[in-house]
Design an enzyme around this catalytic site. Structure first.
Site, PDB file in Angstrom:
ATOM      1  CG  ASP A  67      69.956 -12.435  15.133  1.00 45.25           C
ATOM      2  OD1 ASP A  67      70.468 -12.975  14.136  1.00 45.25           O
ATOM      3  OD2 ASP A  67      69.480 -13.077  16.076  1.00 45.25           O
ATOM      4  CG  ASN A 134      66.776 -17.886  26.381  1.00 44.73           C
ATOM      5  OD1 ASN A 134      66.600 -18.059  25.185  1.00 44.73           O
ATOM      6  ND2 ASN A 134      67.397 -16.822  26.865  1.00 44.73           N
ATOM      7  CG  HIS A 136      67.121 -16.491  22.191  1.00 42.06           C
ATOM      8  ND1 HIS A 136      68.330 -16.325  22.821  1.00 42.06           N
ATOM      9  CD2 HIS A 136      67.403 -17.201  21.066  1.00 42.06           C
ATOM     10  CE1 HIS A 136      69.277 -16.902  22.107  1.00 42.06           C
ATOM     11  NE2 HIS A 136      68.736 -17.436  21.048  1.00 42.06           N
ATOM     12  CD  GLU A 141      68.389 -13.350  24.977  1.00 48.87           C
ATOM     13  OE1 GLU A 141      67.768 -14.405  25.229  1.00 48.87           O
ATOM     14  OE2 GLU A 141      69.565 -13.339  24.604  1.00 48.87           O
TER      15      GLU A 141
HETATM   16  C1  F6R Z   1      70.502 -16.476  15.168  1.00 49.50           C
HETATM   17  C2  F6R Z   1      69.326 -16.415  15.988  1.00 49.50           C
HETATM   18  C3  F6R Z   1      69.201 -17.202  17.260  1.00 49.50           C
HETATM   19  C4  F6R Z   1      69.409 -18.689  17.055  1.00 49.50           C
HETATM   20  C5  F6R Z   1      69.274 -19.435  18.379  1.00 49.50           C
HETATM   21  C6  F6R Z   1      69.574 -20.906  18.219  1.00 49.50           C
HETATM   22  O1  F6R Z   1      70.359 -15.643  14.040  1.00 49.50           O
HETATM   23  O2  F6R Z   1      68.444 -15.727  15.635  1.00 49.50           O
HETATM   24  O3  F6R Z   1      67.936 -16.962  17.813  1.00 49.50           O
HETATM   25  O4  F6R Z   1      68.465 -19.168  16.142  1.00 49.50           O
HETATM   26  O5  F6R Z   1      70.147 -18.898  19.326  1.00 49.50           O
HETATM   27  O6  F6R Z   1      70.933 -21.076  17.960  1.00 49.50           O
HETATM   28  P1  F6R Z   1      71.508 -22.484  17.533  1.00 49.50           P
HETATM   29  O7  F6R Z   1      70.953 -22.777  16.201  1.00 49.50           O
HETATM   30  O8  F6R Z   1      73.004 -22.280  17.483  1.00 49.50           O
HETATM   31  O9  F6R Z   1      71.067 -23.459  18.567  1.00 49.50           O
END
Ligand code: F6R
Length: 238
Positions: A67, A134, A136, A141
């Site tokens: 992403d 959450n 995701h 989401e």
């Molecule tokens: C980032 C992504 C997000 C993160 C998620 C966890 O490329 O795909 O889904 O993996 O937000 O973020 P952290 O690792 O910062 O807790």
């Protein structure tokens, strides 16, 4: 779904690096799917260390990231483009790397071209994932319906809040992103989900309850035939 519980973050990162290194050894032309965020930083540092030690080689490998914020300049300190270049791409020798382009004029075209690029590369062999508070995955989401292909998504308040810690320089935080959908993610032959920290324990509990909670996007991964979850003790709830 295979589960590996590690003592701490460093061990989780090393075990993940072992799996990536094994994949590269077995198939030097591997297509890796990569994530950003705080979770994989230890993995990337460990891969860079092993590359410098001559233990791992990316010369024939390519990567696709999950992403990118939209719109965002590649030079923006918080762009995932910059994150990947600073934390991994500048430190190892990938043959090719790609992220969804946060500077694209037409996001729909960019998303279609991105999926076509993954297909042309022969699909993703090993997809590295983190998980949001959450549930995701990428920027998929919690929703009533989940997109199959790469798409433009509006971020939820929960994700904007969680990521606002990175936008401290007074710059505007993008409220949308381009993300791979579940079809693109599921096309990966194997998936490595990394989870660390006590803050993730509640979502981990839901993930492993033995049910597909449709409001927890990560639960869809329970349906993939080859997922390894590596988590530290804190995320595993002790
Ligand atoms: C980032 C992504 C997000 C993160 C998620 C966890 O490329 O795909 O889904 O993996 O937000 O973020 P952290 O690792 O910062 O807790």
């Amino acid at each position: 779904m295979k589960k590996i519980v590690c003592d701490n973050y460093n061990e989780m990162s090393r075990v993940a690096a072992d799996i990536v290194a094994r994949q590269l050894k077995e198939k030097p032309g591997t297509v890796l799917g990569l994530a950003t965020g705080s979770t994989p930083l230890g993995l990337y540092a460990e891969l860079a260390r092993r590359y410098n030690a001559g233990e791992v080689d990316f010369a024939r490998a390519q990567s696709f990231n999950l992403d990118e914020y939209y719109p965002i300049k590649r030079s923006h300190p918080q762009s995932y483009y910059r994150y990947m270049h600073e934390n991994l791409f500048s430190k190892v020798n990938f043959a090719a790397t790609r992220l969804p382009n946060g500077e694209a004029d037409d996001p729909a075209n960019e998303c279609a071209a991105y999926d076509a690029g993954i297909e042309a590369a022969g699909g993703i062999d090993l997809q590295v994932l983190g998980i949001g508070m959450n549930g995701h995955i990428g920027f998929n989401e919690p929703a009533e319906a989940y997109s199959m292909s790469t798409y433009l998504v509006e971020l939820t308040e929960s994700t904007l809040d969680a990521n606002s810690r990175f936008f401290t320089g007074g710059e505007a935080q993008p409220t949308s992103a381009l993300t791979m959908g579940f079809g693109s993610i599921f096309s990966a032959k194997s998936i490595l989900l990394l989870i660390n920290g006590a803050g993730k324990a509640p979502i981990v509990k839901r993930l492993f309850e033995g049910k597909i909670h449709t409001d927890v996007p990560a639960c869809l991964l329970l349906l993939h035939p080859n997922v390894t979850v590596i988590l530290d003790k804190e995320a595993a709830g002790g």
